[in-house]
Write a protein that holds these residues in place. Structure first.
Motif, PDB file in Angstrom:
ATOM      1  N   LEU A 231       0.678  -1.223   0.075  1.00  0.00           N
ATOM      2  CA  LEU A 231      -0.071   0.032  -0.031  1.00  0.00           C
ATOM      3  C   LEU A 231       0.996   1.296   0.006  1.00  0.00           C
ATOM      4  O   LEU A 231       1.461   1.668   0.969  1.00  0.00           O
ATOM      5  CB  LEU A 231      -1.026  -0.028   1.306  1.00  0.00           C
ATOM      6  CG  LEU A 231      -1.830  -1.266   1.277  1.00  0.00           C
ATOM      7  CD1 LEU A 231      -2.576  -1.035   2.836  1.00  0.00           C
ATOM      8  CD2 LEU A 231      -2.713  -1.272   0.268  1.00  0.00           C
TER       9      LEU A 231
ATOM     10  N   MET B 146      -5.601   1.954  -3.897  1.00  0.00           N
ATOM     11  CA  MET B 146      -6.227   3.033  -2.769  1.00  0.00           C
ATOM     12  C   MET B 146      -7.625   3.199  -2.923  1.00  0.00           C
ATOM     13  O   MET B 146      -8.154   3.877  -2.184  1.00  0.00           O
ATOM     14  CB  MET B 146      -5.029   4.157  -2.602  1.00  0.00           C
ATOM     15  CG  MET B 146      -3.805   3.880  -2.294  1.00  0.00           C
ATOM     16  SD  MET B 146      -3.556   2.883  -0.538  1.00  0.00           S
ATOM     17  CE  MET B 146      -4.156   4.032   0.495  1.00  0.00           C
TER      18      MET B 146
ATOM     19  N   GLN C 217     -10.010   2.169   1.840  1.00  0.00           N
ATOM     20  CA  GLN C 217     -10.229   3.476   2.178  1.00  0.00           C
ATOM     21  C   GLN C 217     -10.724   3.535   3.709  1.00  0.00           C
ATOM     22  O   GLN C 217     -10.559   4.360   4.524  1.00  0.00           O
ATOM     23  CB  GLN C 217     -11.147   4.099   1.140  1.00  0.00           C
ATOM     24  CG  GLN C 217     -10.389   4.492  -0.067  1.00  0.00           C
ATOM     25  CD  GLN C 217     -11.260   5.396  -1.008  1.00  0.00           C
ATOM     26  OE1 GLN C 217     -12.408   5.783  -0.674  1.00  0.00           O
ATOM     27  NE2 GLN C 217     -10.893   5.442  -2.249  1.00  0.00           N
TER      28      GLN C 217
END
Length: 732
Positions: free
Chosen positions: A197, A209, A215
């Motif tokens: 990430l 993302m 999120q």
């Protein structure tokens, strides 16, 4: 850049270092094919130069001279890191790198475009920046983020080499280059390496993302409401809960980055399985948070339950703060786990550490103020940079390393060192809380293990653990002294076997009952040799050596000291009966003459049913005098042996055992003997011989004294005057 191993020639070029520095002790020439890619064989002590060598490999096709300069700078840096080449594989690595530098110097110098190396590096650096970094920045969202991160790292290495070359040639770095470097540094800090990430401020447009589960987890971690930051804290973009934990507890930066990804992915994977509607995907599901937390803290809660302690997972009364509190607890555990290194092999040790740190976290969150300083609660070890590694992990790791060294270099017995299981078992007992928090360096856990004395005699145990009679009441010393009954059981087994062997030829003349008695004596003695060690092993909280092996056979469990005491009482019960019969001759005579079956059986077990001398014993006064004789003799022998023979040798023995010896003689007969065992044997052998023989000396002394006193009182050897007078009378 300039050093004794290399420098600048008149033509403004960097010449290879002098070969004599590291080739004088290198046997032969290393194979060139093995070290073609030197960046893959960098010794662990020189790991800092690996990125420089990788950059050299990358730019070699476009500019061989720049690649040469990068390798030259890597050699110079390696020489500064390890000037004596004492690290493992460093000398061979330096030799291979030196050979390559000598081979590539002239060809790359001939192909150089600029007139000196400083200009060559500057020109290449500017071209590289325009061709790769500016081009990727211009591409915007379409740019390959991984490639951009790589180019920033390469540009940083090239600037490092450029600066070193300019310093060697006394040339200042242009302001334009310095401005470019500042911009690259800013971007390098943002585009930090990551695993899965990209979580920097410019990563919002990256495809991974955009997933709602990612999120939701990221947004939950960035809920910083109500967290008390330190006064000197400098805010940064997109701070989250793990950043706060890092600033308060002193975790390492890279560990925080790794565990941030770890926690986000854990939450995202469970979250996406639990949500049912698209609207719920963008808010972290509470049930998913509970599931992850339950799995993460399963072992910790079992540990608390086993030790009878309440967990440190305290939840707030305000419901909207519960999610943040759970994330804080999980983040703290993962940060401890991520930085624990080899402590991960000791899960209960991690539980102990987490138990105290989670309680400190709770104090920070509720705003507890220290009674001593008047400030908010801080970790006991302080919250400085890398404080957790230095103050918590390192002391425990040093214990592990010290114990492991005993098993490898010293080849000590297992009973004299502790492995991961031994150390971890310490945290399965409530005794672990004696360590305190911050853990006390003077506690037993951090002290070097002293050789067990459970197999020694009582007097050696006592003198080894202090030497005063008051130490008999110390629980640890008393527990070791009680092991004497195991020795007694072993000696009793040997005696029973000797009885059987010595009377073997007379077996045909024995009745069946007598033969059965000899066999049962051996079986009973063998049973006690098993029962007593097993029950004794369960008196120890953290047994080692053979006691640990016994618990492994019969099941590891809590210690039961009373079990061994009961076994000892049963083992001694026949001796108690014999002592009673010895002290009361009338009772003994009555029992020996009885024809009651139960009494006959008891007397048969004690001794064969003899008909000669049954019921004929000395008077109580004679037995008392006989007993006093042997009590006085044994007290004198024991006191003399303890205070004159054994106790004075304990101190020197400890010193000798702890004295390191590097030069061994007669190693063919004593191959690297540990604890100076040869000296110990030579020191104690005469004492042991005297210990077993001086009972005869004391018997001779006491026999002379008691015999003389008894003879004088009875006037033995005297001739009566009446008898002499009668003897001298003439015979009629």
């Amino acid at each position: 850049m300039a050093s004794s191993s290399g420098g600048l020639s008149r033509a403004g070029t960097m010449r290879p270092p002098q070969r004599r520095l590291i080739r004088t002790q290198t046997a032969g020439n290393l194979g060139e094919s093995i070290f073609d890619d030197l960046s893959e064989v960098v010794p662990s002590t020189l790991v800092e130069i690996a990125p420089i060598l990788r950059v050299a490999n990358e730019v070699e096709a476009s500019n061989p001279r720049v690649a040469y300069l990068c390798r030259f700078y890597a050699f110079e840096k390696a020489h500064r890191l390890d000037p004596t080449s004492s690290g493992r594989g460093v000398r061979q690595f330096k030799t291979a790198l030196l050979q390559r530098l000598e081979r590539e110097n002239d060809p790359t110098l001939m192909g150089r475009v600029q007139k000196n190396d400083a200009r060559e590096m500057k020109n290449f650096y500017q071209q590289y920046y325009k061709k790769y970094i500016q081009a990727l920045q211009t591409a915007g969202e379409k740019a390959d983020r991984h490639q951009l991160t790589k180019e920033y790292q390469t540009a940083s290495v090239l600037f490092e080499v450029l600066k070193a070359v300019n310093l060697t040639q006394a040339v200042e770095v242009d302001q334009e280059i310095l401005d470019t470097k500042k911009e690259i540094d800013k971007k390098t800090e943002i585009y930090a390496p990551y695993n899965i990430l990209p979580l920097d401020p410019d990563s919002a447009n990256q495809a991974i993302m955009q997933y709602p589960e990612i999120q939701s987890a990221v947004n939950a971690l960035r809920n910083m409401r109500g967290l008390p930051w330190p006064k000197d804290h400098k805010p940064k973009i997109n701070e989250d809960i793990l950043d706060w934990l890092q600033s308060m507890f002193g975790f390492q930066k890279d560990n925080v980055a790794n565990q941030r990804e770890h926690l986000i992915l854990l939450l995202a994977n469970v979250h996406i399985r639990n949500v049912k509607t698209p609207e719920q995907q963008f808010k972290l599901d509470d049930q998913a948070l509970t599931i992850v937390m339950k799995k993460l803290f399963k072992n910790y809660k079992q540990w608390c339950k086993y030790l009878g302690r309440k967990s440190s997972l305290w939840m707030p009364t305000i419901q909207q703060d519960v999610q943040q509190r759970k994330l804080l607890y999980m983040g703290l555990y993962l940060l401890i786990w991520g930085e624990a290194a080899n402590l991960r092999f000791m899960p209960e040790c991690l539980c102990y550490i987490y138990h105290h740190m989670a309680f400190e976290l709770y104090g920070m969150l509720i705003g507890t103020v220290s009674a001593l300083t008047g400030e908010s609660v801080k970790p006991a070890y302080g919250g400085d940079e890398e404080a957790f590694l230095n103050k918590v992990v390192t002391p425990i790791y040093e214990v592990i390393a010290r114990e492991a060294k005993k098993s490898k270099t010293e080849k000590a017995k297992h009973s004299q060192w502790r492995n991961y299981d031994d150390l971890n078992e310490y945290f399965w007992s409530v005794d672990c809380f004696r360590l305190g928090w911050l853990m006390r360096a003077d506690s037993d856990f951090f002290q070097q293990r002293i050789k067990d004395t459970e197999d020694n005699g009582i007097m050696i145990i006592l003198s080894w653990n202090g030497g005063s009679l008051g130490d008999l009441f110390d629980p640890t010393v008393l527990k070791k002294i009680l092991s004497i009954f195991i020795t007694s059981a072993i000696l009793n087994l040997g005696q029973s076997i000797l009885h059987l062997v010595m009377n073997w030829k007379a077996r045909k003349s024995m009745t069946y009952a007598v033969q059965l008695r000899y066999v049962l004596k051996v079986v009973s003695a063998a049973a006690w040799v098993v029962i007593l060690p097993v029950t004794y092993a369960y008196t120890l909280n953290n047994p080692t050596g053979f006691a640990r092996t016994i618990k492994g056979w019969f099941g590891n469990g809590q210690s039961h000291p009373s079990l061994y005491i009961v076994a000892v009482l049963i083992y001694l019960s026949p001796h108690f009966l014999s002592a009673t019969l010895f002290a009361i001759p009338y009772l003994r005579s009555t029992l020996e003459s009885s024809n009651i079956s139960l009494i006959i059986f008891m007397m048969w077990w004690a001794q064969p049913r003899l008909y000669v001398g049954r019921g004929m014993h000395e008077s109580p006064f004679v037995l008392l005098m006989y007993t006093l004789f042997w009590v006085a003799l044994l007290v004198s022998k024991i006191a003399f042996s303890y205070f004159i023979e054994i106790k004075p040798l304990v101190g020197p023995t400890k010193v000798i055992m702890n004295t390191p010896i590097n030069t061994y003689q007669w190693h063919e007969f004593f191959p690297h003997a540990k604890n100076n065992i040869g000296v110990i044997i030579a020191l104690w052998a005469p004492i042991i011989l005297v210990y077993f023989m001086d009972a005869q000396i004391w018997y001779a002394i006491y026999s002379t004294i008691f015999g003389g006193v008894y003879g004088a009182s009875k006037r033995l050897g005297e001739v009566g005057e009446e008898y002499i007078h009668e003897f001298l009378q003439p015979v009629n």
